[in-house]
Write a protein that holds these residues in place. Structure first.
Motif, mmCIF file in Angstrom:
data_model
loop_
_atom_site.group_PDB
_atom_site.id
_atom_site.type_symbol
_atom_site.label_atom_id
_atom_site.label_comp_id
_atom_site.label_asym_id
_atom_site.label_seq_id
_atom_site.Cartn_x
_atom_site.Cartn_y
_atom_site.Cartn_z
ATOM 1 N N ALA A 26 22.348 55.574 82.729
ATOM 2 C CA ALA A 26 21.710 55.407 81.304
ATOM 3 C C ALA A 26 22.343 55.792 80.245
ATOM 4 O O ALA A 26 23.043 56.711 80.170
ATOM 5 C CB ALA A 26 20.249 55.865 81.396
ATOM 6 N N ARG A 27 22.332 54.944 79.152
ATOM 7 C CA ARG A 27 22.811 55.393 77.736
ATOM 8 C C ARG A 27 21.929 54.851 76.729
ATOM 9 O O ARG A 27 21.254 53.898 76.785
ATOM 10 C CB ARG A 27 24.134 54.648 77.880
ATOM 11 N N PRO A 28 22.001 55.732 75.565
ATOM 12 C CA PRO A 28 20.826 55.298 74.472
ATOM 13 C C PRO A 28 21.632 54.216 73.677
ATOM 14 O O PRO A 28 22.957 54.102 73.855
ATOM 15 C CB PRO A 28 20.884 56.598 73.741
ATOM 16 N N ILE A 29 20.854 53.255 73.264
ATOM 17 C CA ILE A 29 21.332 52.320 72.078
ATOM 18 C C ILE A 29 20.385 52.426 70.946
ATOM 19 O O ILE A 29 19.161 52.452 71.097
ATOM 20 C CB ILE A 29 21.604 51.075 72.882
ATOM 21 N N ALA A 30 21.147 52.450 69.769
ATOM 22 C CA ALA A 30 20.604 52.507 68.727
ATOM 23 C C ALA A 30 20.756 51.114 67.889
ATOM 24 O O ALA A 30 20.064 50.021 68.141
ATOM 25 C CB ALA A 30 20.747 53.498 67.835
ATOM 26 N N GLY A 31 21.844 50.880 67.172
ATOM 27 C CA GLY A 31 21.908 49.498 66.363
ATOM 28 C C GLY A 31 22.843 48.862 67.319
ATOM 29 O O GLY A 31 22.846 47.278 67.119
ATOM 30 N N GLY A 96 26.902 53.031 52.296
ATOM 31 C CA GLY A 96 27.101 51.698 51.806
ATOM 32 C C GLY A 96 28.473 51.117 51.848
ATOM 33 O O GLY A 96 28.558 50.018 51.520
ATOM 34 N N GLN A 97 29.444 51.760 52.701
ATOM 35 C CA GLN A 97 30.653 51.149 52.787
ATOM 36 C C GLN A 97 30.967 51.066 54.304
ATOM 37 O O GLN A 97 32.023 50.723 54.650
ATOM 38 C CB GLN A 97 31.681 51.982 52.186
ATOM 39 N N VAL A 98 29.910 51.526 55.306
ATOM 40 C CA VAL A 98 30.209 51.035 56.897
ATOM 41 C C VAL A 98 29.975 49.628 56.844
ATOM 42 O O VAL A 98 28.774 48.833 56.518
ATOM 43 C CB VAL A 98 29.043 51.877 57.292
ATOM 44 N N GLY A 99 31.108 48.967 57.300
ATOM 45 C CA GLY A 99 31.276 47.617 57.494
ATOM 46 C C GLY A 99 30.919 46.771 56.356
ATOM 47 O O GLY A 99 31.569 47.080 55.669
ATOM 48 N N GLY A 100 29.734 45.948 56.642
ATOM 49 C CA GLY A 100 29.359 45.112 55.546
ATOM 50 C C GLY A 100 27.707 45.189 55.385
ATOM 51 O O GLY A 100 27.223 45.796 56.393
ATOM 52 N N ALA A 114 27.152 59.989 67.262
ATOM 53 C CA ALA A 114 27.565 59.965 68.723
ATOM 54 C C ALA A 114 28.589 59.332 69.253
ATOM 55 O O ALA A 114 29.239 59.513 70.383
ATOM 56 C CB ALA A 114 26.285 59.481 69.407
ATOM 57 N N ASN A 115 29.110 58.329 68.680
ATOM 58 C CA ASN A 115 30.408 57.224 68.988
ATOM 59 C C ASN A 115 31.697 58.315 68.993
ATOM 60 O O ASN A 115 32.371 57.959 69.721
ATOM 61 C CB ASN A 115 30.479 56.365 68.089
ATOM 62 N N GLY A 116 31.474 59.219 68.147
ATOM 63 C CA GLY A 116 32.640 60.318 68.344
ATOM 64 C C GLY A 116 33.857 59.705 67.580
ATOM 65 O O GLY A 116 34.926 60.452 67.845
ATOM 66 N N ALA A 119 37.084 58.100 62.683
ATOM 67 C CA ALA A 119 36.755 57.263 61.515
ATOM 68 C C ALA A 119 35.481 57.006 60.966
ATOM 69 O O ALA A 119 35.298 56.295 60.244
ATOM 70 C CB ALA A 119 37.391 55.902 61.809
ATOM 71 N N ALA A 120 34.535 57.777 61.882
ATOM 72 C CA ALA A 120 33.212 57.782 61.291
ATOM 73 C C ALA A 120 32.828 58.025 59.992
ATOM 74 O O ALA A 120 33.228 59.248 59.430
ATOM 75 C CB ALA A 120 32.120 58.654 62.106
ATOM 76 N N ASP A 121 32.527 57.081 59.069
ATOM 77 C CA ASP A 121 32.631 57.509 57.717
ATOM 78 C C ASP A 121 31.462 58.468 57.331
ATOM 79 O O ASP A 121 31.604 58.932 56.189
ATOM 80 C CB ASP A 121 32.481 55.950 57.167
ATOM 81 N N VAL A 185 35.511 58.231 49.194
ATOM 82 C CA VAL A 185 36.501 57.056 48.999
ATOM 83 C C VAL A 185 37.255 56.909 50.399
ATOM 84 O O VAL A 185 37.624 57.756 51.061
ATOM 85 C CB VAL A 185 37.577 57.642 48.099
ATOM 86 N N LYS A 186 37.441 55.476 50.775
ATOM 87 C CA LYS A 186 38.345 55.277 51.833
ATOM 88 C C LYS A 186 39.086 54.080 51.739
ATOM 89 O O LYS A 186 39.014 53.237 50.563
ATOM 90 C CB LYS A 186 37.246 55.039 52.859
ATOM 91 N N VAL A 187 40.271 54.108 52.288
ATOM 92 C CA VAL A 187 41.225 53.097 52.247
ATOM 93 C C VAL A 187 41.316 52.383 53.775
ATOM 94 O O VAL A 187 41.235 52.871 54.864
ATOM 95 C CB VAL A 187 42.450 53.580 52.045
#
Ligand SMILES: Cc1cc2nc3c(=O)[nH]c(=O)nc-3n(C[C@H](O)[C@H](O)[C@H](O)COP(=O)(O)OP(=O)(O)OC[C@H]3O[C@@H](n4cnc5c(N)ncnc54)[C@H](O)[C@@H]3O)c2cc1C
Length: 288
Positions: A26-31, A96-100, A114-116, A119-121, A185-187
């Motif tokens: 079993a594994r949790p899932i959020a989004g 506000g800069q994660v993905g779109g 949790a993804n570890g 690059a987790a912003d 800030v990220k690039v």
């Protein structure tokens, strides 16, 4: 799509969720914005997905001398929350800069941690805030300092069957007459929908004389985990962020990082980008 999921359960309580998560498959899932991609690509496996959506783990609340953000709070909610924007602007900016925007409406804070990923912003802003990760397990709850949470690419302090319930950020009072500058800030190869090539979260407390009374810098995508740039912080401590101090910090920060070549960028480029991001942040601190 080769996803060998046999069952999706939607528990209504944390106790029920933890009981199901005791199963090894079993594994949790959020989004699902990380997990569904990883299941499809065969990088993760789970026969049973435990949906965290009904556990009441979302929302931001003030709790005494801290702000607590539920693990299932989306990036969109974090980016728009008044308390987070006021007290932790780097975190609001990172969320506000994660993905779109469509990703931000699904992606959660707990999933990002949790993804570890190095690059987790949200990791950098939490590192400079001295946050604690509230972890729940069948045996009780524990608080893991964010600095001890990331163990390596895809590896965290979470044990099998544990859940992140929330993240707790202590409120830092600033003495009168001090100025606080906080930025994220990220690039990346383009503006949206990309994982960072390098990111920087910085928090500086500036005294009346313009010297740095406190400076915290955290970096993403340039080491096996998100890291605090302690050598750069030491090089800057008590100094005005003038050209000489900025040059010293740019040199020192190279000792804080261990970037690799990958599909997104060569290590050498990451070293240059980190120095540029640090210099930009410090120039902004100096300007006021
Ligand atoms: C197009 C795209 C762009 C992206 N851009 C970025 C970006 O710019 N910056 C960035 O940092 N990330 C980015 N991501 C990655 C992803 O969106 C984030 O990491 C997101 O925050 C993951 O949250 P989630 O709720 O979707 O997690 P999920 O995919 O549901 O879960 C991720 C992992 O965490 C576990 N998990 C989830 N919640 C918990 C919990 N409460 N307790 C314990 N374990 C839990 C899951 O089991 C899984 O292993 C991007 C992804 C995509 C698809």
């Amino acid at each position: 799509m080769d996803v060998a999921i046999q069952e999706v359960v939607r528990p209504a309580s944390i106790a029920e969720a933890l009981a199901t998560l005791a199963r090894a498959d079993a594994r949790p899932i959020a989004g699902g914005t990380d997990l569904m991609v990883q299941l499809r690509d065969g990088r993760r496996h789970a026969a049973c997905l435990v949906d965290l959506g009904r556990l009441g783990l979302d929302g931001v609340r003030r709790d005494g001398d801290a702000v607590e953000i539920g693990a299932a709070t989306t990036m969109d909610a974090i980016a728009g929350d008044a308390a987070v924007r006021d007290w932790f602007p780097a975190l609001a900016s990172a969320a506000g800069q994660v993905g779109g925007w469509p990703i931000q409406c699904r992606a959660t804070l707990g999933g990002n941690l949790a993804n570890g990923s190095p690059a987790a912003d949200t990791a950098g802003p939490l590192l400079i805030a001295g946050a604690g990760v509230i972890v729940v397990a069948a045996g009780g709850r524990r608080r893991v300092p964010i600095a001890e949470f990331f163990l390596g690419p895809g590896r965290t302090a979470l044990r099998q069957g544990e859940l992140i319930a929330a993240v707790r950020l202590p409120l830092a009072e600033t003495a009168a007459g001090r100025r606080v500058v906080e930025r994220f800030v990220k690039v990346g190869p383009r503006r949206e929908q990309v994982i960072s090539v390098a990111s920087l979260a910085g928090r500086a407390v500036v005294g009346r004389d313009g010297a740095l009374e406190q400076v915290r810098i955290a970096l993403g995508s340039v080491a096996p985990t998100p890291v605090r740039a302690t050598a750069a912080e030491r090089a800057l401590s008590g100094r005005r962020p003038d050209a000489v101090a900025r040059r010293d910090a740019a040199r020192a920060v190279q000792g804080d990082i261990a970037p690799i070549d990958d599909v997104r960028a060569p290590a050498r480029y990451r070293r240059i980008v980190v120095a540029v991001l640090l210099d930009r942040f410090l120039r902004e601190v100096e300007r006021g």
